[in-house]
Design a protein around this motif. Structure first.
Motif, mmCIF file in Angstrom:
data_model
loop_
_atom_site.group_PDB
_atom_site.id
_atom_site.type_symbol
_atom_site.label_atom_id
_atom_site.label_comp_id
_atom_site.label_asym_id
_atom_site.label_seq_id
_atom_site.Cartn_x
_atom_site.Cartn_y
_atom_site.Cartn_z
ATOM 1 N N ALA A 103 49.506 -42.883 97.969
ATOM 2 C CA ALA A 103 50.777 -42.397 98.510
ATOM 3 C C ALA A 103 51.986 -42.398 97.559
ATOM 4 N N PRO A 104 52.066 -43.285 96.550
ATOM 5 C CA PRO A 104 53.298 -43.269 95.724
ATOM 6 C C PRO A 104 53.283 -42.173 94.654
ATOM 7 N N TRP A 105 53.183 -40.925 95.083
ATOM 8 C CA TRP A 105 53.193 -39.844 94.099
ATOM 9 C C TRP A 105 54.411 -38.949 94.288
ATOM 10 N N VAL A 106 54.740 -38.210 93.246
ATOM 11 C CA VAL A 106 55.818 -37.213 93.312
ATOM 12 C C VAL A 106 55.302 -35.930 92.666
ATOM 13 N N GLY A 107 56.087 -34.873 92.740
ATOM 14 C CA GLY A 107 55.688 -33.588 92.155
ATOM 15 C C GLY A 107 54.906 -32.770 93.164
ATOM 16 N N SER A 108 54.281 -31.698 92.679
ATOM 17 C CA SER A 108 53.491 -30.849 93.564
ATOM 18 C C SER A 108 52.355 -30.229 92.762
ATOM 19 N N ARG A 109 51.195 -30.116 93.391
ATOM 20 C CA ARG A 109 50.028 -29.528 92.706
ATOM 21 C C ARG A 109 49.627 -28.225 93.405
ATOM 22 N N HIS A 110 50.637 -27.480 93.889
ATOM 23 C CA HIS A 110 50.297 -26.284 94.674
ATOM 24 C C HIS A 110 49.613 -25.214 93.829
ATOM 25 N N LEU A 111 49.974 -25.117 92.538
ATOM 26 C CA LEU A 111 49.342 -24.081 91.708
ATOM 27 C C LEU A 111 47.867 -24.415 91.467
ATOM 28 N N GLU A 112 47.620 -25.723 91.274
ATOM 29 C CA GLU A 112 46.227 -26.154 91.097
ATOM 30 C C GLU A 112 45.406 -25.888 92.373
ATOM 31 N N TYR A 113 46.022 -26.154 93.519
ATOM 32 C CA TYR A 113 45.308 -25.919 94.784
ATOM 33 C C TYR A 113 44.982 -24.433 94.912
ATOM 34 N N GLN A 114 45.980 -23.608 94.560
ATOM 35 C CA GLN A 114 45.785 -22.151 94.573
ATOM 36 C C GLN A 114 44.607 -21.767 93.667
ATOM 37 N N ALA A 115 44.590 -22.343 92.455
ATOM 38 C CA ALA A 115 43.508 -22.029 91.508
ATOM 39 C C ALA A 115 42.157 -22.444 92.089
ATOM 40 N N ARG A 116 42.134 -23.554 92.784
ATOM 41 C CA ARG A 116 40.863 -24.000 93.366
ATOM 42 C C ARG A 116 40.448 -23.111 94.528
ATOM 43 N N LEU A 117 41.429 -22.602 95.271
ATOM 44 C CA LEU A 117 41.089 -21.663 96.348
ATOM 45 C C LEU A 117 40.447 -20.412 95.766
ATOM 46 N N GLU A 118 40.865 -20.073 94.527
ATOM 47 C CA GLU A 118 40.307 -18.879 93.886
ATOM 48 C C GLU A 118 39.030 -19.203 93.103
ATOM 49 N N GLY A 119 38.483 -20.397 93.304
ATOM 50 C CA GLY A 119 37.188 -20.720 92.702
ATOM 51 C C GLY A 119 37.259 -21.745 91.584
ATOM 52 N N GLY A 120 38.434 -22.167 91.188
ATOM 53 C CA GLY A 120 38.577 -23.158 90.113
ATOM 54 C C GLY A 120 37.899 -24.478 90.474
ATOM 55 N N ASP A 121 37.376 -25.163 89.468
ATOM 56 C CA ASP A 121 36.616 -26.392 89.692
ATOM 57 C C ASP A 121 37.499 -27.614 89.419
ATOM 58 N N TYR A 122 37.477 -28.581 90.344
ATOM 59 C CA TYR A 122 38.362 -29.757 90.265
ATOM 60 C C TYR A 122 38.183 -30.516 88.953
#
Ligand code: NIG
Ligand code: FE
Length: 412
Positions: free
Chosen positions: A79-98
């Protein structure tokens, strides 16, 4: 002056009390129940008629509209995180591997950059807001891991933020974990030698300073094919144990490299994820009473098959369910959502899921007075705007909480 007791009445009480449990009723349910609370502690709980006889008329009473359960315990969060990883999530939705994204400098290391740029105050504020939202979902205890600073200054900043947020009013109880081995920070290199040197620095320097400042109760390590090896983790965890920390492990998320056996060998209180674990690993865990922390939101996000729940049952491994709240693999703060998915995707029974987020979760954090409603326990409870425990796993994505008490005080 002795503290004045107050009472909560409810049409249905799930106690999670092993002394009340039967094979037909593993949750120890009492219909038309009353809980007596004195000074933040449950002084009695039972059928209303019996309680009224024993306690006479308790002056202060609150009537819960439906089901009451122990406060939920989230035993695995980042839980103690900041920032956002929305672009990474988008890339993974398009098939990117974690794992590939992480290797290329994204993933955990991208949150590392955000954490290193943030002040303790900024992280504290983000965490406090998150804890309040968790309380509104029925959560009264939250384990919080560091693991996004990666260097000493960054990790300490997260641990200090955990300490500060835990002091804020109307928050759940917080248990701090130093996630000592999560990823290799880019400045130290990327090969096995760099990994081993980093683990040595943690084992022989940083751990004792975290202990000295009382910044964490547990130490965790991410043991996997693209994370840390058994040898690296063993060095760190053996030293952590010597220093008095409890141990937990991220094990078998992507590959079985023996993390479950290591958790058993060192007497860890939990091994978490376990999508990939052998019967031998589970047998070792059962023998050493290491609980399995199941994280159904992470495995859904990563499109993974469930962990071997049937083998866990057969071999007697106790199961915990947690949110894994983090910006990469579990974009949520909702333990009730994890319960819904544990039942739907992993095939847990409702009773297994609820015990996994109350009594078993508390035990995995070494908390003896939490997770059960009975005499002598902390008065942590959730009054749900729901008629029955089976309904907890249905209303996805919304809070159905009427009120939440931590140690007898309303926090939501
Ligand atoms: O529990 N497996 C490693 N750690 C986290 C994910 C961390 C991240 O992607 O930021 C987990 O899934
Ligand atoms: Fe995790």
């Amino acid at each position: 002056m002795s503290p004045i007791p107050f009472a909560i009445t409810c049409p249905r009480l799930v106690t999670c009390d092993p002394a009340r449990a039967t094979p037909a009723d593993p949750l120890g349910v009492i219909d038309d129940a009353m809980i007596i609370i004195t000074d933040g502690i449950v002084t009695d709980a039972g059928p209303r008629a019996e309680m009224e006889q024993r306690w006479g008329s308790v002056a202060m009473r609150t009537e819960a509209p439906g089901l009451v359960t122990p406060g939920l315990v989230d035993a695995h969060t980042h839980a103690p995180w900041v920032g956002s990883r929305h672009l990474e999530y988008q890339a993974r939705l398009e098939g990117g591997d974690y794992e590939a994204i992480a290797k290329a400098g994204g993933g955990i290391v991208s949150t590392m950059r955000a954490v290193r740029e943030a002040s303790v105050e900024t992280i504290t504020s983000a965490l406090t807001k998150r804890l309040h939202r968790m309380a509104a979902l029925g959560v009264t205890t939250v384990e919080c891991k560091s693991g996004y600073g990666l260097d000493e200054a960054g990790e300490n900043k997260q641990l200090e933020a955990i300490r500060a947020a835990a002091q804020a009013p109307r928050t759940p109880r917080v248990v701090a974990t130093f996630l000592a081995l999560h990823a290799l920070p880019p400045e130290v290199g990327a090969d096995d030698a760099a990994r081993a040197a980093y683990a040595d620095d943690v084992a022989h320097g940083r751990l004792s300073r975290v202990a000295q400042h009382g910044l964490a109760r547990f130490v965790d390590a991410y043991v996997d094919r693209s994370a840390f090896s058994i040898a690296d983790a063993r060095r760190v965890l053996v030293r952590a144990k010597e220093l008095g920390f409890g141990l937990r492990l991220h094990a078998g998320q992507f590959a079985d490299i023996g993390g479950a056996q290591l958790a058993a060998e060192l007497g860890a209180l939990s091994a978490d994820h376990l999508e990939h674990v052998s019967d031998a690993g589970l047998e070792a865990m059962a023998k050493a009473n290491v609980r399995a922390v199941l994280l159904p939101i992470a495995s859904m996000t990563l499109k993974q098959a469930p962990p071997p729940v049937e083998a866990m049952r057969r071999l007697g491994v106790r199961m915990v369910v947690a949110s894994d709240a983090n910006p990469g693999t579990a974009p949520t703060e909702s333990l009730p959502l994890a319960l819904a998915l544990a039942v739907r995707n992993y095939g847990l029974t409702v009773a297994e899921a609820i015990l996994g987020a109350t009594r078993e979760a508390a035990a995995s954090l070494g908390l003896q007075a939490v997770g059960v409603i009975r005499h002598g326990m902390a008065a942590d409870l959730v009054a749900w705007d729901l008629p029955h425990e089976a309904a907890i796993v249905q209303p996805w994505g919304t809070s159905r909480v009427a009120f939440v008490h931590r140690e007898g005080q309303a926090i939501a």
